[in-house]
Write an enzyme that holds these catalytic residues in place. Structure first.
Site, PDB file in Angstrom:
ATOM      1  CG  ASP A  60      -2.037   0.827   1.261  1.00 41.02           C
ATOM      2  OD1 ASP A  60      -2.990   0.340   0.398  1.00 41.02           O
ATOM      3  OD2 ASP A  60      -1.759   2.087   1.443  1.00 41.02           O
TER       4      ASP A  60
ATOM      5  CG  ASP B 263     -10.196  -3.542  -3.546  1.00 38.85           C
ATOM      6  OD1 ASP B 263     -10.744  -3.017  -4.222  1.00 38.85           O
ATOM      7  OD2 ASP B 263      -9.748  -4.013  -2.228  1.00 38.85           O
TER       8      ASP B 263
ATOM      9  CB  CYS C 217     -16.228  -0.999  -3.111  1.00 42.34           C
ATOM     10  SG  CYS C 217     -14.867   0.215  -3.088  1.00 42.34           S
TER      11      CYS C 217
END
Length: 413
Positions: free
Chosen positions: A268, A312, A365
């Site tokens: 990340d 993601d 999402c």
């Protein structure tokens, strides 16, 4: 239900921090801090503050419209009127809820004209962008991308309270055993179809204080999100890269599916998220995760090294609005435009970390094809000689009750 002044004061202050201050804060963090500010509040008190604040955030535009108020002209005292008017409106929206019978005769509520507010409310209910409380630009964008009927269905579902979904940690328990353990401490759950690790709470409860959470028997993870790790088709002993890991919900799920064998590299750009991930990994009994802060030399180091790759990617979060309702008011068209560029760059650059024959899942999402399907179509058009498209799935809050996720699986030739 009777109103208690300290609870209304807490709700008013929370809303001011979310909408009124120069540097507004995220609703979930404001509510968390508010609930921690008074240890004397009982469960009903805490529920009133959290639920009322979230409900007002969800229906912010409808409430302002009903009061003939405008966001750029709000003053601090108006937030009392906003809370009071919501309690009147709520009786119309949810007649079977535990509603306030009447507003107390407090000075702060003295300017509320119930008749006018409810007349304006009925007028606003005829207009989707007001009824569902979304900005004009967002209503138009979503209608253009997914269609009028589907957008109407999805945004209506997004304005319902999200269920609390648990994921049983296979390294310590399973779905059936966890359900029995929770049932023994009066936490009732439902087993959803087609999700072998998921349990849905029948009613909202403070599960983070249970010994089973502290011991890592479960994580809170939406049902839609729980579909992504299995979509990657991992096996014990593989090297897996979760390149946009965040605080690690999907990394932990991957570790459980891999039986804690092999290696997961969680990456990340935010170091504090990786620190939190490792805390969660320890609680879960996971020891096959290592974390890496993303920088160019790291991407180069892991080139062609992964059997599986999860991307993601950062997105608008339009598929999880019901969990983050204030995001409707903090998103901008420019922000989404920039996200699309970031998503494409991640897809094209990070995919180099996958071995030949390996599988990659690209996930968001977001409800928008421009953040999801369109990237995959473009990627296959430009690099289809190097990749095979294996399939895709999109979840629907309106149809399935899950958060709105998109996932596509590709294999490197």
């Amino acid at each position: 239900m009777r109103l208690h002044r300290p609870l209304v004061i807490a709700t008013v202050k929370a809303l001011q921090e979310i909408f009124f201050v120069k540097n507004p804060r995220q609703a979930d963090r404001v509510i968390e801090q508010t609930l921690k500010s008074n240890k004397q509040w009982g469960s009903r008190d805490r529920a009133f503050i959290a639920e009322t604040t979230y409900e007002i955030v969800r229906y912010w535009r409808l409430i302002l419209f009903s009061n003939n108020l405008y966001e750029d002209k709000l003053k601090a005292p108006y937030f009392w009127q906003i809370v009071g008017s919501w309690l009147l409106i709520k009786k119309r929206l949810y007649p079977n809820a535990d509603n306030v019978e009447f507003l107390p005769k407090w000075d702060e509520f003295s300017h509320i004209q119930a008749g006018k507010i409810l007349d304006r409310f009925e007028e606003g209910m005829l207009i989707r962008k007001i009824r569902e409380s979304v900005p004009d630009w967002l209503d138009q964008l979503c209608e253009e991308e997914i269609g009028d009927e589907k957008w109407s269905e999805e945004i209506m579902a997004m304005n319902e309270q999200a269920p609390v979904v648990l994921r049983a940690n296979r390294l310590k328990t399973n779905q059936d055993k966890l359900q029995d353990l929770l049932d023994a401490i009066d936490i009732e759950t439902i087993v959803p179809e087609g999700l072998p690790d998921a349990l849905i709470l029948k009613q909202r409860q403070s599960i983070f204080r249970t010994d089973y959470f502290r011991e890592g028997f479960f994580e809170v993870q939406d049902a839609g999100s729980q579909l992504i790790a299995p979509f990657l088709d991992v096996q014990p002993g593989m090297r897996v890269i979760d390149a946009c890991a965040g605080a690690g919900g999907k990394s932990l799920h991957l570790a459980a599916l891999m039986e804690n064998k092999g290696k997961i590299v969680a990456m990340d750009v935010e170091e504090y998220k990786l620190v939190e991930l490792m805390k969660r990994a320890k609680r879960n009994g996971v020891d096959n995760i290592e974390v890496k802060l993303i920088e160019p030399k790291v991407l180069k180091k892991y080139e062609a090294s992964a059997d599986r790759l999860l991307l993601d990617v950062p997105c608008s979060g339009l598929g999880v609005i019901r969990r983050n309702p204030d995001s409707k008011w903090k998103l901008t068209p420019e922000f989404i435009d920039n996200l699309r560029v970031t998503q494409w760059n991640i897809l094209t650059e990070y995919s180099a970390m996958l071995k030949k024959g390996g599988k990659m899942v690209f996930a968001t999402c977001s409800l928008l094809p421009s953040e999801s399907e369109n990237h995959i179509r473009r990627f296959m058009a430009e690099f289809g000689d190097q990749w095979e498209f294996l399939g895709e799935r999109r979840t629907s809050t309106a149809k399935e009750g899950y958060d709105g996720f998109y996932m596509a699986c590709l294999q490197k030739k």
